[in-house]
Design a protein around this motif. Structure first.
Motif, PDB file in Angstrom:
ATOM      1  N   GLU A  87      48.636 -24.665 -18.089  1.00  0.00           N
ATOM      2  CA  GLU A  87      48.050 -23.759 -19.092  1.00  0.00           C
ATOM      3  C   GLU A  87      48.567 -24.086 -20.493  1.00  0.00           C
ATOM      4  N   HIS A  91      45.397 -24.883 -22.756  1.00  0.00           N
ATOM      5  CA  HIS A  91      44.898 -23.778 -23.589  1.00  0.00           C
ATOM      6  C   HIS A  91      44.799 -24.131 -25.077  1.00  0.00           C
ATOM      7  N   ARG A  95      41.253 -24.291 -27.079  1.00  0.00           N
ATOM      8  CA  ARG A  95      41.068 -23.469 -28.279  1.00  0.00           C
ATOM      9  C   ARG A  95      40.650 -24.329 -29.479  1.00  0.00           C
ATOM     10  N   ILE A 118      37.954 -11.844 -22.706  1.00  0.00           N
ATOM     11  CA  ILE A 118      38.915 -10.772 -23.014  1.00  0.00           C
ATOM     12  C   ILE A 118      40.298 -11.131 -22.469  1.00  0.00           C
ATOM     13  N   GLU A 119      40.343 -11.548 -21.181  1.00  0.00           N
ATOM     14  CA  GLU A 119      41.632 -11.842 -20.546  1.00  0.00           C
ATOM     15  C   GLU A 119      42.366 -12.997 -21.218  1.00  0.00           C
ATOM     16  N   SER A 120      41.614 -14.013 -21.669  1.00  0.00           N
ATOM     17  CA  SER A 120      42.236 -15.237 -22.193  1.00  0.00           C
ATOM     18  C   SER A 120      42.676 -15.107 -23.646  1.00  0.00           C
ATOM     19  N   GLY A 121      42.257 -14.009 -24.297  1.00  0.00           N
ATOM     20  CA  GLY A 121      42.577 -13.861 -25.720  1.00  0.00           C
ATOM     21  C   GLY A 121      41.546 -14.527 -26.620  1.00  0.00           C
ATOM     22  N   GLN A 122      40.509 -15.159 -26.028  1.00  0.00           N
ATOM     23  CA  GLN A 122      39.468 -15.799 -26.851  1.00  0.00           C
ATOM     24  C   GLN A 122      38.707 -14.759 -27.682  1.00  0.00           C
ATOM     25  N   ILE A 123      38.809 -13.506 -27.278  1.00  0.00           N
ATOM     26  CA  ILE A 123      38.162 -12.418 -28.021  1.00  0.00           C
ATOM     27  C   ILE A 123      38.622 -12.404 -29.482  1.00  0.00           C
ATOM     28  N   GLN A 124      39.841 -12.893 -29.725  1.00  0.00           N
ATOM     29  CA  GLN A 124      40.372 -12.914 -31.100  1.00  0.00           C
ATOM     30  C   GLN A 124      39.605 -13.875 -32.008  1.00  0.00           C
ATOM     31  N   ARG A 167      36.109  -4.143 -19.269  1.00  0.00           N
ATOM     32  CA  ARG A 167      35.221  -5.067 -19.984  1.00  0.00           C
ATOM     33  C   ARG A 167      34.249  -4.272 -20.861  1.00  0.00           C
ATOM     34  N   GLN A 170      35.615  -2.870 -24.093  1.00  0.00           N
ATOM     35  CA  GLN A 170      35.818  -3.831 -25.186  1.00  0.00           C
ATOM     36  C   GLN A 170      34.504  -4.224 -25.873  1.00  0.00           C
TER      37      GLN A 170
END
Length: 204
Positions: A87, A91, A95, A118-124, A167, A170
């Protein structure tokens, strides 16, 4: 030219997120699929693949030089340290590549399609989130048919994914995909018209 804002598109297995993303694409919207990016960074000739082969040995490669994904999954499944190493390697590359691909967009907004948004933080990386939702019975039926998998396998994937309620919590927008492709496409087009009125993913 204004920089396109980023819409995150996600949903559980069998929800229809790929079909929704495809229709946005036919409407001229630039889409980037996080799963495809994750596959691309370990293609032959990419530095990540060399490092993986160096770490796990060349038997982690198929005869044609590509990554043997099932073998790698089996190796890291019961070895948390190895999974963490992988990871930490992948990761940042995923990104970086995702940002580069989103940066190529010339449409008014671009879409990052990711089951683990959402889980991976890609939402940021996004300004707005669209969740494609479907009743669990329908998710099961679609995923079993598509993946030729058993109900137990699909239930295990659903259980491992983010809880549906979380989910939906969010989400800025939700499409309930419970009535065939024509209905899904209509809802995509309705949201597309709305998105074209937004500045930076928010109301002007």
């Amino acid at each position: 030219m204004t920089t396109p804002w980023i819409l995150g598109l996600t949903g559980g297995i069998g929800s229809g997120k790929s079909a929704a993303a495809e229709h946005f694409s036919t409407l001229g919207i630039h889409t980037v699929d996080a799963d495809q990016v994750a596959r691309w960074v370990v293609e032959p000739g990419r530095p990540a693949l060399e490092q993986i082969a160096h770490r796990f040995g060349v038997d982690i490669l198929l005869p044609d030089g590509r990554l043997d994904r099932p073998a790698l999954r089996a190796r890291i499944f019961s070895a948390p340290d190895e999974r963490r190493w992988l990871e930490q390697l992948l990761h940042p590359l995923i990104r970086q590549e995702t940002i580069r691909m989103l940066g190529e967009a010339t449409s008014p907004y671009a879409i990052l399609v990711s089951p683990l948004l959402i889980e991976s933080g890609q939402i940021q990386m996004t300004q707005r989130v669209l969740v494609i939702d479907a009743p669990e019975a329908l998710q099961l039926e679609r995923a079993i048919r598509r993946d030729q998998a058993s109900e137990a396998q699909i239930r295990a994937i659903i259980a491992a994914q983010l809880a549906r309620d979380e989910r939906l919590r969010q989400a800025d927008d939700v499409i309930v995909n419970n009535d065939g492709l024509a209905h899904l496409n209509e809802q995509v087009e309705r949201l597309h018209r709305f998105y074209l009125t937004l500045q930076g993913g928010k109301h002007a």
